[in-house]
Write a protein that holds these residues in place. Structure first.
Motif, PDB file in Angstrom:
ATOM      1  N   ALA A 109      -8.638  -7.386 -19.084  1.00  0.00           N
ATOM      2  CA  ALA A 109      -8.081  -6.468 -18.092  1.00  0.00           C
ATOM      3  C   ALA A 109      -7.869  -5.096 -18.729  1.00  0.00           C
ATOM      4  O   ALA A 109      -7.584  -4.982 -19.917  1.00  0.00           O
ATOM      5  CB  ALA A 109      -6.768  -7.022 -17.572  1.00  0.00           C
ATOM      6  N   LEU A 148      -6.244  -0.958 -18.225  1.00  0.00           N
ATOM      7  CA  LEU A 148      -5.422   0.050 -17.564  1.00  0.00           C
ATOM      8  C   LEU A 148      -6.057   1.395 -17.864  1.00  0.00           C
ATOM      9  O   LEU A 148      -6.217   1.757 -19.028  1.00  0.00           O
ATOM     10  CB  LEU A 148      -3.988   0.055 -18.109  1.00  0.00           C
ATOM     11  N   ASP A 180      -6.112  -4.925 -22.386  1.00  0.00           N
ATOM     12  CA  ASP A 180      -5.148  -5.992 -22.638  1.00  0.00           C
ATOM     13  C   ASP A 180      -5.513  -6.736 -23.912  1.00  0.00           C
ATOM     14  O   ASP A 180      -6.671  -7.066 -24.147  1.00  0.00           O
ATOM     15  CB  ASP A 180      -5.123  -6.954 -21.451  1.00  0.00           C
ATOM     16  N   TYR A 211       6.067  -4.047 -13.724  1.00  0.00           N
ATOM     17  CA  TYR A 211       6.202  -3.002 -14.733  1.00  0.00           C
ATOM     18  C   TYR A 211       6.169  -1.630 -14.070  1.00  0.00           C
ATOM     19  O   TYR A 211       5.834  -1.513 -12.881  1.00  0.00           O
ATOM     20  CB  TYR A 211       5.055  -3.083 -15.751  1.00  0.00           C
ATOM     21  N   THR A 241       2.170  -4.260 -10.750  1.00  0.00           N
ATOM     22  CA  THR A 241       2.335  -5.678 -11.086  1.00  0.00           C
ATOM     23  C   THR A 241       1.178  -6.087 -11.978  1.00  0.00           C
ATOM     24  O   THR A 241       0.032  -5.715 -11.736  1.00  0.00           O
ATOM     25  CB  THR A 241       2.350  -6.540  -9.812  1.00  0.00           C
ATOM     26  N   TRP A 242       1.507  -6.854 -13.020  1.00  0.00           N
ATOM     27  CA  TRP A 242       0.512  -7.290 -14.000  1.00  0.00           C
ATOM     28  C   TRP A 242       0.508  -8.798 -14.058  1.00  0.00           C
ATOM     29  O   TRP A 242       1.583  -9.390 -14.076  1.00  0.00           O
ATOM     30  CB  TRP A 242       0.855  -6.701 -15.368  1.00  0.00           C
ATOM     31  N   PRO A 243      -0.598  -9.453 -14.102  1.00  0.00           N
ATOM     32  CA  PRO A 243      -1.948  -8.926 -13.996  1.00  0.00           C
ATOM     33  C   PRO A 243      -2.313  -8.704 -12.531  1.00  0.00           C
ATOM     34  O   PRO A 243      -1.730  -9.312 -11.632  1.00  0.00           O
ATOM     35  CB  PRO A 243      -2.802 -10.028 -14.616  1.00  0.00           C
ATOM     36  N   ALA A 244      -3.270  -7.857 -12.313  1.00  0.00           N
ATOM     37  CA  ALA A 244      -3.729  -7.566 -10.959  1.00  0.00           C
ATOM     38  C   ALA A 244      -4.841  -8.543 -10.587  1.00  0.00           C
ATOM     39  O   ALA A 244      -5.701  -8.841 -11.408  1.00  0.00           O
ATOM     40  CB  ALA A 244      -4.239  -6.136 -10.878  1.00  0.00           C
ATOM     41  N   ILE A 275      -6.086  -0.139 -12.337  1.00  0.00           N
ATOM     42  CA  ILE A 275      -6.016  -1.441 -12.988  1.00  0.00           C
ATOM     43  C   ILE A 275      -7.267  -2.226 -12.643  1.00  0.00           C
ATOM     44  O   ILE A 275      -7.589  -2.406 -11.466  1.00  0.00           O
ATOM     45  CB  ILE A 275      -4.768  -2.220 -12.532  1.00  0.00           C
ATOM     46  N   PRO A 283      -8.977  -5.862 -13.237  1.00  0.00           N
ATOM     47  CA  PRO A 283      -8.722  -7.220 -13.775  1.00  0.00           C
ATOM     48  C   PRO A 283      -9.846  -7.725 -14.658  1.00  0.00           C
ATOM     49  O   PRO A 283     -10.919  -7.238 -14.692  1.00  0.00           O
ATOM     50  CB  PRO A 283      -8.596  -8.067 -12.511  1.00  0.00           C
TER      51      PRO A 283
END
Length: 171
Positions: free
Chosen positions: A20, A22, A111, A124, A145-148, A169, A171
């Motif tokens: 994942a 960001l 990630d 988060y 929100t994680w994970p997407a 984001i 995934p």
């Protein structure tokens, strides 16, 4: 059959695992002022209880100048400083960097890799704080929100020291 199984297993092991990501975009607006100083900025991820989950970037003067050492002014990034900046031994590899002029800057974090690390599932907030000498101070927050489960594009806009802060984001 055995050869097919071995080849398939070899391909699976050789293929890179998708992680994942960001993607953060920070805009520093141009200021029409007589005395302009580049802003110091900090970018981090907070947990729901506002503790720091990851320090992503700290942009400040890297060299001593007539205005003093670069780290001297980091406490002006008040929220970042109080929430964990003062506990860091600066410079931090992969986090510390020079101040940026007006413009749009893109940062990518994966990630499981520094400085993002491995985020546990949960809620988060991406936080970007900027402070400028003979200027103002501003904080922009982007909750996520994680994970997407799907690709997401989130953003918030500052009003003076920061422009649009975007978070993509994947995934």
């Amino acid at each position: 059959m055995r050869r097919l199984l071995c080849c398939t297993l070899a391909l699976l092991l050789a293929a890179p695992l998708a992680a994942a990501e960001l993607d953060v975009t920070v805009q520093i607006p141009e200021q029409k002022v007589a005395e302009y100083h580049r802003p110091y900025a900090a970018i981090w991820i907070e947990r729901a209880d506002r503790s720091v989950a990851a320090h992503l970037a700290a942009w400040y003067a890297q060299k001593d100048s007539k205005e003093g050492a670069g780290t001297k002014w980091l406490p002006d990034l008040r929220q970042w400083w109080r929430r964990g900046g003062r506990g860091l031994s600066l410079p931090v590899d992969g986090v510390s960097g020079a101040t940026r002029p007006a413009g749009q800057y893109q940062l990518k974090f994966v990630d499981g890799q520094a400085p993002l690390g491995t985020l546990a599932p949960g809620d988060y907030t991406l936080v970007v704080e900027a402070a400028r000498e003979v200027g103002g101070r501003e904080v922009v927050r982007v909750p996520f929100t994680w994970p997407a489960a799907t690709t997401q594009h989130l953003s918030a806009r500052g009003s003076s020291e920061l422009g649009t802060v975007s978070l993509d984001i994947n995934p």
